[in-house]
Scaffold this active site. Structure first.
Site, PDB file in Angstrom:
ATOM      1  N   PRO A  54      -0.264   9.120   7.288  1.00 16.61           N
ATOM      2  CG  PRO A  54       1.088  10.991   7.724  1.00 16.61           C
ATOM      3  CD  PRO A  54       1.126   9.509   7.552  1.00 16.61           C
ATOM      4  CG  ASP A  75     -18.414   1.244  22.424  1.00 14.50           C
ATOM      5  OD1 ASP A  75     -18.347   1.355  23.636  1.00 14.50           O
ATOM      6  OD2 ASP A  75     -17.766   0.451  21.728  1.00 14.50           O
ATOM      7  NE  ARG A  84     -13.551  -0.675  23.352  1.00 16.68           N
ATOM      8  CZ  ARG A  84     -14.808  -0.422  23.004  1.00 16.68           C
ATOM      9  NH1 ARG A  84     -15.136  -0.311  21.727  1.00 16.68           N
ATOM     10  NH2 ARG A  84     -15.737  -0.282  23.918  1.00 16.68           N
ATOM     11  CD  GLU A 100      10.373  12.986   5.223  1.00 16.02           C
ATOM     12  OE1 GLU A 100       9.491  13.680   4.689  1.00 16.02           O
ATOM     13  OE2 GLU A 100      10.704  13.105   6.409  1.00 16.02           O
TER      14      GLU A 100
HETATM   15  N1  ADE Z   1       1.950   8.288  10.740  1.00 11.53           N
HETATM   16  C1  ADE Z   1       2.232   9.565  11.021  1.00 11.53           C
HETATM   17  N2  ADE Z   1       1.130  10.270  11.241  1.00 11.53           N
HETATM   18  C2  ADE Z   1       0.088   9.411  11.125  1.00 11.53           C
HETATM   19  C3  ADE Z   1      -1.321   9.533  11.233  1.00 11.53           C
HETATM   20  N3  ADE Z   1      -1.917  10.693  11.519  1.00 11.53           N
HETATM   21  N4  ADE Z   1      -2.079   8.445  11.043  1.00 11.53           N
HETATM   22  C4  ADE Z   1      -1.497   7.264  10.732  1.00 11.53           C
HETATM   23  N5  ADE Z   1      -0.196   7.090  10.594  1.00 11.53           N
HETATM   24  C5  ADE Z   1       0.605   8.145  10.796  1.00 11.53           C
END
Ligand code: ADE
Length: 246
Positions: free
Chosen positions: A100, A180, A165, A127
């Protein structure tokens, strides 16, 4: 550190490093990706991170220095995995970490990765991973959206799906890839198939008219309208791009 052979036979090689290969493999066996793998156009494999541990219990995580909740993925198995995969496959063009904390994944990123030869994707868990892995080995930290998943396996599959793809020969009809959503920065127009009337709902007359130029114009209008309604941010970017290229 990276050694190994030269150009691969498949257009794109992807190795997904994960503690849950059983979560990843079934998705790779189905649909467009499954067919592309069966044809040998792409070579996508899940790699069990625990296979690169050297202790009896095959430990891949440990407590965080400095304290705090949650476990951190240890550096040794990840370093060994990248090293051994690099020897077997050849040096990776990119080492992607799904997290994230990464920059947002996009069509443009998918295009960039689809032009590469060898990708390694590390699925983050717990984590996070020891920062030394990110510093020494990872070339691209990628997030698939502003929400937190339990791990990087689903994001890795999202990245693989979007990238594979785009590899020539994977999707039979290149025009369908070119048309697309996002390929030109706009959302797609609405699609209809038979029957022309269903439960009182009619397909727009223009699509039954056979006037190709007018159909193309209608579709373009629909793309602009949808993008304006649903994704005004994309429309602004599309208009800026048009200005800078005209
Ligand atoms: N791991 C946990 N959440 C994630 C996300 N939103 N994007 C990429 N990897 C992740």
């Amino acid at each position: 550190m990276f050694r190994g052979s030269g150009k691969a036979e498949s257009a794109l090689i992807v190795d997904i490093v994960t503690i849950f290969p059983q979560m990843v493999e079934p998705a790779l066996a189905e649909g467009v990706i499954g067919r592309a793998r069966a044809k040998g156009v792409v070579d996508v494999r899940a790699r069990d991170l625990r296979a690169y541990t050297s202790d009896k219990h095959r430990v891949v995580d440990d407590v965080a220095f400095g304290g705090g909740p949650g476990m951190v993925m240890k550096p040794e198995p990840l370093f060994r995995a990248i090293e051994e995969i690099s020897v077997e496959r050849g040096a990776p063009t990119a080492v992607i970490l799904t997290t994230p904390q990464g920059r947002p994944f996009s069509h443009a990123e998918a295009v960039r990765f689809s032009r590469m030869e060898r990708l390694i994707i590390i699925c983050g868990r717990y984590e996070g991973i020891d920062e030394r892995v990110a510093e020494a080995l990872v070339t691209d930290e990628i997030s698939i959206g502003d929400y937190v998943l339990t791990g990087g396996e689903l994001p890795a599959l999202v990245v693989v799906d979007a990238v594979v793809r785009l590899v020539p020969g994977v999707v039979g009809d290149d025009a369908s890839v070119a048309a697309d959503s996002f390929a030109d920065g706009l959302l797609d127009y609405p699609h209809y198939t038979r029957p022309a009337e269903f439960k009182g709902m009619k397909v727009p007359d223009i699509l039954l008219s056979g006037h190709h130029a007018e159909i193309a114009r209608w579709r373009r209008e629909q793309q602009l309208r949808r993008t304006e309604e649903r994704r005004p941010d994309l429309l602004r970017r599309h208009e800026l791009n048009k200005e800078s290229t005209s």
